[in-house]
Design a protein around this motif. Sequence first.
Motif, mmCIF file in Angstrom:
data_model
loop_
_atom_site.group_PDB
_atom_site.id
_atom_site.type_symbol
_atom_site.label_atom_id
_atom_site.label_comp_id
_atom_site.label_asym_id
_atom_site.label_seq_id
_atom_site.Cartn_x
_atom_site.Cartn_y
_atom_site.Cartn_z
ATOM 1 N N ILE A 155 39.133 42.025 21.828
ATOM 2 C CA ILE A 155 40.366 42.145 22.594
ATOM 3 C C ILE A 155 41.048 40.786 22.622
ATOM 4 O O ILE A 155 40.446 39.799 23.047
ATOM 5 N N PRO A 156 42.289 40.691 22.182
ATOM 6 C CA PRO A 156 42.976 39.390 22.196
ATOM 7 C C PRO A 156 43.301 38.970 23.613
ATOM 8 O O PRO A 156 43.294 39.786 24.541
ATOM 9 N N PRO A 157 43.576 37.706 23.823
ATOM 10 C CA PRO A 157 43.937 37.245 25.167
ATOM 11 C C PRO A 157 45.281 37.810 25.587
ATOM 12 O O PRO A 157 46.101 38.206 24.758
ATOM 13 N N PRO A 158 45.532 37.886 26.901
ATOM 14 C CA PRO A 158 46.817 38.419 27.367
ATOM 15 C C PRO A 158 47.969 37.495 26.993
ATOM 16 O O PRO A 158 47.792 36.311 26.727
ATOM 17 N N ILE A 159 49.156 38.070 27.001
ATOM 18 C CA ILE A 159 50.360 37.314 26.677
ATOM 19 C C ILE A 159 50.758 36.482 27.884
ATOM 20 O O ILE A 159 50.793 36.974 29.010
ATOM 21 N N ALA A 160 51.038 35.225 27.656
ATOM 22 C CA ALA A 160 51.459 34.327 28.737
ATOM 23 C C ALA A 160 52.968 34.457 28.908
ATOM 24 O O ALA A 160 53.751 33.739 28.279
ATOM 25 N N PHE A 161 53.378 35.387 29.756
ATOM 26 C CA PHE A 161 54.812 35.577 30.002
ATOM 27 C C PHE A 161 55.326 34.442 30.876
ATOM 28 O O PHE A 161 54.665 34.008 31.823
ATOM 29 N N ASN A 162 56.523 34.002 30.565
ATOM 30 C CA ASN A 162 57.076 32.850 31.273
ATOM 31 C C ASN A 162 57.673 33.200 32.635
ATOM 32 O O ASN A 162 58.030 32.292 33.401
ATOM 33 N N ASP A 163 57.789 34.488 32.959
ATOM 34 C CA ASP A 163 58.343 34.881 34.252
ATOM 35 C C ASP A 163 57.334 35.617 35.136
ATOM 36 O O ASP A 163 57.717 36.289 36.091
ATOM 37 N N VAL A 164 56.053 35.528 34.787
ATOM 38 C CA VAL A 164 54.991 36.131 35.607
ATOM 39 C C VAL A 164 54.088 34.999 36.077
ATOM 40 O O VAL A 164 53.191 34.561 35.348
ATOM 41 N N PRO A 165 54.291 34.464 37.273
ATOM 42 C CA PRO A 165 53.462 33.350 37.750
ATOM 43 C C PRO A 165 52.038 33.807 38.062
ATOM 44 O O PRO A 165 51.736 35.015 38.135
ATOM 45 N N ASN A 166 51.180 32.829 38.259
ATOM 46 C CA ASN A 166 49.779 33.144 38.534
ATOM 47 C C ASN A 166 49.595 33.842 39.875
ATOM 48 O O ASN A 166 48.658 34.630 40.041
ATOM 49 N N ASN A 167 50.458 33.584 40.833
ATOM 50 C CA ASN A 167 50.322 34.191 42.153
ATOM 51 C C ASN A 167 51.100 35.498 42.279
ATOM 52 O O ASN A 167 51.256 36.022 43.385
ATOM 53 N N PHE A 168 51.578 36.025 41.167
ATOM 54 C CA PHE A 168 52.273 37.310 41.227
ATOM 55 C C PHE A 168 51.262 38.415 41.540
ATOM 56 O O PHE A 168 50.168 38.460 40.974
ATOM 57 N N TRP A 169 51.646 39.325 42.424
ATOM 58 C CA TRP A 169 50.696 40.326 42.923
ATOM 59 C C TRP A 169 50.162 41.239 41.812
ATOM 60 O O TRP A 169 49.034 41.712 41.879
ATOM 61 N N GLY A 170 50.954 41.520 40.778
ATOM 62 C CA GLY A 170 50.516 42.414 39.701
ATOM 63 C C GLY A 170 50.142 41.692 38.426
ATOM 64 O O GLY A 170 50.127 42.323 37.353
ATOM 65 N N ARG A 171 49.839 40.393 38.510
ATOM 66 C CA ARG A 171 49.541 39.610 37.308
ATOM 67 C C ARG A 171 48.323 40.160 36.558
ATOM 68 O O ARG A 171 48.343 40.287 35.320
ATOM 69 N N ARG A 172 47.274 40.513 37.272
ATOM 70 C CA ARG A 172 46.061 40.981 36.585
ATOM 71 C C ARG A 172 46.269 42.338 35.918
ATOM 72 O O ARG A 172 45.724 42.603 34.842
ATOM 73 N N PHE A 173 47.044 43.221 36.535
ATOM 74 C CA PHE A 173 47.335 44.506 35.895
ATOM 75 C C PHE A 173 48.139 44.296 34.612
ATOM 76 O O PHE A 173 47.876 44.941 33.587
ATOM 77 N N ILE A 174 49.111 43.403 34.660
ATOM 78 C CA ILE A 174 49.937 43.129 33.480
ATOM 79 C C ILE A 174 49.113 42.483 32.373
ATOM 80 O O ILE A 174 49.279 42.809 31.185
ATOM 81 N N ASP A 175 48.208 41.578 32.729
ATOM 82 C CA ASP A 175 47.396 40.899 31.713
ATOM 83 C C ASP A 175 46.509 41.887 30.962
ATOM 84 O O ASP A 175 46.352 41.800 29.733
ATOM 85 N N VAL A 176 45.905 42.820 31.690
ATOM 86 C CA VAL A 176 45.005 43.775 31.041
ATOM 87 C C VAL A 176 45.770 44.668 30.066
ATOM 88 O O VAL A 176 45.326 44.914 28.928
ATOM 89 N N LEU A 177 46.915 45.160 30.483
ATOM 90 C CA LEU A 177 47.672 46.067 29.616
ATOM 91 C C LEU A 177 48.337 45.332 28.455
ATOM 92 O O LEU A 177 48.454 45.877 27.351
ATOM 93 N N SER A 178 48.784 44.108 28.682
ATOM 94 C CA SER A 178 49.413 43.362 27.587
ATOM 95 C C SER A 178 48.405 42.946 26.533
ATOM 96 O O SER A 178 48.734 42.881 25.344
#
Length: 379
Positions: A155-178
Motif C-alpha cells: 500500500i503506498p503512503p497517503p497523499i500529502a494534501f496541502n489543504d488538510v492539516p494534521n489536526n483536521f478531524w477527518g485527516r485519518r479517514f482521508i489518508d486511508v482512502l487516498s
Amino acid sequence: MTNRPPSEPESSQRTALGFDEFIAILVAFTTIGAILFWSLSRRNSSWNFNGLLSPSSTPSGSAYPDKVLPSPTPKVESNTVPKFDSPPPEAVEPKRPSLPTNRATPSPELLPPVEVTPTQSPQPQTPVSSSVGLESSITSSALPLVTPAKQKSIIPPPIAFNDVPNNFWGRRFIDVLSSRGILKGFPDYSFRPNQPVNRAEFAAILEKAFDQQLSKSAIAFQDVPPKFWANPAINQAITSGFLKGYPKNTFKPQENISRVQVLVALASGLNLKTPTSPNQILSIYKDAKDIPPYARSKIAAATTNGLVVNYPSPQILAPNKVATRGELAAMIHQALVKQGKLKGISSENIVRAPNISPEVSPTPKRNPKVNLSAGGSSQ
C-alpha cells in the motif's frame, strides 16, 4: 757404403704433447664438466623437499635454524582460493617465521598436513587471507538484501494534501482512502475537504470503493447524456442498489447530495438490517426530528453499524446538510470497515449506538380472587 734401412722415427719426440695442446685439452674437459654439472643442477632443481618436512625425517630444521627451506607448492589451498593477477592494495606482506631450534617433532597423529603452512613462503598466503575476507564481507553484506526481515507493504503512503492539516478531524479517514486510490485530490495537490459533493461525484466514489458487478443493461436517464463522464459509475450505483433515480426518468447528476442521502445509500447498498426499535436509536440525536420519515429506518441501521460520523458534535446529525468531501470520506471509510475491508480507527466523531434492551410485552392482569364465603361467584 752400405745401404741401411731407414731408421724409425723417434716416437718420443713426435708424440709428446706440447704445452698448448695440454691446456686445450684441460679447457675442453673443464667445459664439458661444467656443462654436465649445470645440466644436472637444472634437472634436480624441481626436487621435492617435502620429505625434509615430514615428521618421520631427521630434524634438519633444528640442525640449520637459520636456513629457510624452499616453499612447496600448496595443494589444499590452491583449489579453493581464487587467483589474483596482483595482490589487493590493502594486503600487507607478513613477516617470515623462523624455525625454532629446540622444537620437538610431533607425532603424525597430532600434526595435520596444514600445520606446515607457517614454514612456507608468505607469497601464496597474502591473497588467501585477503580473498577469504573479501568473500565473507560480500556474503555477509548481501544477506540482508536477499532475505529482508520484514515484508514491505504494497500500500503506498497517503497523499500529502496541502489543504488538510494534521489536526483536521477527518485527516485519518482521508489518508486511508487516498492511499488506496478511492479518493483523489485535484491537480493543485489539494483535497478540498469542505467542498460539497454532487450525485455524479458520489456515484464515481462508490464505483471505486465497492467491488460491484456492472450491469450490462444501462439505464438511459433523460438528464444524463450518453457520453457523460460518470455514466458508467451512475449505472453501477443504480444496479447495485446504492442510488435511485427521480420521477420522470431523471437522475439529477449535478445536484448536491445531502448527508441523509449518503447514509441511506450506504445502508441500502450494504443491505443493513433495520433494527427493531429505530426511534429509540435515533433518540441519541438532538435533531432527530429533522430526519425525513422515509429515511428513519435506514439512518437507524447506519447508526447501529457505526457508519455515522458527525462533526463537531456526535449528537448533531444535521441530516439535510449538504455532505462535504471530508464527511463523505469518513462515512465511506466506516462502510468499508463494516465489510471487513479496512481496519477500524478510533475517533470521537464516530457515533456509538446505545445499548437497546429487548422489548418486553406487558404481563396480562389476572382476575382477583373472589371470596366464595362472602357470597360471590367466580367468573
